[in-house]
Design an enzyme around this catalytic site. Sequence first.
Site: not given
Length: 494
Positions: A397, A250
Amino acid sequence: MAERRKNTVPIDSTYGHLQPQALDIERAVLGALMIDTEAFSMVSEVLKPETFYEPRNQKIYQAIQTLSMNQQPVDIMTVTEQVRRDGALEEIGGPAYILELSSHVASSAHIEYHANILAQKFMARQLISYASRLETRAFDETSDVNEVMQSAEGELFELSQKNMRQDYTQIDPVVSEAVEILQKAASNTSGLTGIPTGYTDLDDKTSGWQNSDLVIIAGRPAMGKTAFALSLAKNIAVDEHIPVAFFSLEMSNVQLVNRLISNVCEISGKKILNGQLDKEEWKRLDRNLRLLQGAPIYVDDTPGMGIFELRTKARRLVRENKVRLIIIDYLQLMNANGSRFGSRQEEVSTISRSLKGLAKELNIPILALSQLNRSVEKRDDGQEGKRPQLSDLRESGAIEQDADMVLFVHRPEYYRIFQDEHGNDLRGMAQIIIAKHRKGATGDVLLNFRGEFTRFQNPQDSYIGAMDNGGEIRMSKASQDDPLPPPPVEGVPF
């Protein structure tokens, strides 16, 4: 017959010779499978129909595989009949070829050795095919070179995954290893069996970061995930001298190091950016910067890094620099390039699964930061309403499923919640919520959060800016009457 057999063998003219092959060994393996009923179980994990180079041999092995999976006897007659049912008897040269295969084999004594040779030849052919496709794309002037590299990277990773095989082991050496770890833990009065986090209560609940674990550190934007990860890196690498690798997808290396300087030298991030330090702060910078210089922290700020590239770099860091912990900021910015996925969720699932596999392979903990979805913002106000849950993990998930531990970084103060359910003051505090812990208990750990210094610290500890004789900032115990640290500065990115 000879002419037909000649035409059944594919020839690769790219390099002017046949691809890697071992036709005699292929025939020997097939013959052994038809004279020994136990032989298939020895090679079924190694061999697939496409492992065989000659198409006729592929069809015969497919028939043997079908018979074995259906628990039917495997011999000359049954294989011939199965090939006939598959509609391939004439293609292979009729029953005579099957009879010929078994007539030249006396036993199956060396079938495992022979099967491994065939597997190696098959892998070599796959690599040649991979290199040929890559060469074709590289010569295509309409192709984007970066896309070609990413695609090649993903294909090679997928190839290595398909051909990775790990043998089982008898339990005795594993028991010995477990007892040895237990004895080391017993002799360690701190109770730590893993890498210390630097946070007393967190170490108490986790016993440190454990080898081969995938730890997910999640939170909504502005909660302080990166600040927490950097504080961990500082505690482990600077204080404990344990080598750490930090993959920042990032922000740049300089931005990351600026935050570390702010953390170690207790100078606000804003002043690090604009350079408006007072005289005392310049002294602190000069005297404490040496704590970072030479620290075993290895930073990589490659944007959009693929899982294969990460794996390659991680292996080298562990081998050459003895890195014992990897931090990734953050998981959703990675990609599984080179592979096709029906959705981003499938890609993230592949990434998380690959990270867990990498942690096991290198036998070190991997800490991966992760974003939460926006559902936490939509829930009702209140302490429990804004508290993150496992279902909030963004895009997959599978992240929860693959992780050995899931931590949430949560600052109730951000949502104007200033007291917990027990009446404790939460101003300037952060909750590290252990929501999943495969090897231990879950629960909350409360830490001080100093946003202006991008730092998390134990509640009982406080950097007071005092200097010891060497000129370095020292840690001191804060008394119960000490005021809480000020809340984080608004607008400072975390």
